[in-house]
Design an enzyme around this catalytic site. Structure first.
Site, PDB file in Angstrom:
ATOM      1  N   ASN A   8       0.875  -1.162   0.000  1.00 17.88           N
ATOM      2  CA  ASN A   8       0.000   0.000   0.000  1.00 17.88           C
ATOM      3  C   ASN A   8       0.920   1.221   0.000  1.00 17.88           C
ATOM      4  OD1 ASN A   8      -1.667   2.173   0.520  1.00 17.88           O
ATOM      5  ND2 ASN A   8      -2.767   1.202   2.188  1.00 17.88           N
ATOM      6  N   ALA A  10       0.420   4.221   0.388  1.00 21.71           N
ATOM      7  CA  ALA A  10       0.080   5.234   1.387  1.00 21.71           C
ATOM      8  C   ALA A  10       0.618   4.883   2.774  1.00 21.71           C
ATOM      9  CB  ALA A  10      -1.438   5.426   1.451  1.00 21.71           C
ATOM     10  N   CYS A  11       1.153   3.678   2.937  1.00 19.68           N
ATOM     11  CA  CYS A  11       1.630   3.197   4.232  1.00 19.68           C
ATOM     12  C   CYS A  11       3.147   3.368   4.335  1.00 19.68           C
ATOM     13  CB  CYS A  11       1.249   1.727   4.391  1.00 19.68           C
ATOM     14  SG  CYS A  11       2.007   0.919   5.817  1.00 19.68           S
ATOM     15  N   GLY A  12       3.594   4.051   5.372  1.00 21.35           N
ATOM     16  CA  GLY A  12       5.025   4.275   5.573  1.00 21.35           C
ATOM     17  C   GLY A  12       5.809   2.987   5.770  1.00 21.35           C
ATOM     18  N   ARG A  15       6.167   1.320   2.439  1.00 20.93           N
ATOM     19  CA  ARG A  15       7.167   2.012   1.607  1.00 20.93           C
ATOM     20  C   ARG A  15       8.584   1.684   2.074  1.00 20.93           C
ATOM     21  NH1 ARG A  15       3.592   6.353   2.424  1.00 20.93           N
ATOM     22  NH2 ARG A  15       5.112   7.343   3.811  1.00 20.93           N
TER      23      ARG A  15
END
Length: 118
Positions: A8, A10-12, A15
């Site tokens: 995802n 949007a997920c740190g 990433r």
């Protein structure tokens, strides 16, 4: 080595896990944005089995909307089959990132867990 990440962007944590994979020499990464392209029920069950965790352990229970949905559906009291069914209907309930290599599968929270399967 081939690695697949259910990601995802949007997920740190997701990433950061992806960055570890991309920075590791010899690792070829397949990125699957699971909210748009969730794994099948059988694939998700197999991933959890290889990771040595239950579907309940792979359930996202924090942050909205997952926490609200989890509570609304009463998933904390449900068995693995019910949790998998809910994940198929609502992929936001799948905790991430999941990473699969020939060495195994990990739910990479924290992200450094990915190193165990590289």
């Amino acid at each position: 080595m081939q690695a697949t990440i259910w990601h995802n962007p949007a997920c740190g944590t997701s990433r950061k896990t992806l960055a570890i994979l991309q920075e590791t020499p010899g690792v070829e990464v397949e990125i699957i944005e699971y909210l748009n392209n969730p794994p099948s029920r059988d694939k998700l069950a197999a991933l959890y089995a290889r990771a040595g965790i239950t579907p309940r352990a792979g359930l996202r229970t924090h942050n909205t909307p997952a926490a609200e949905l989890c509570a609304e559906l009463g998933l904390l009291d449900k068995d693995g089959d019910a949790v998998l069914d809910a994940m198929m209907a609502h992929p936001v309930l799948i905790n991430r990132p999941l990473v699969e290599t020939d060495q195994g599968v990990r739910l990479c929270r924290p992200q450094d867990l990915v190193r165990e399967i590289l």
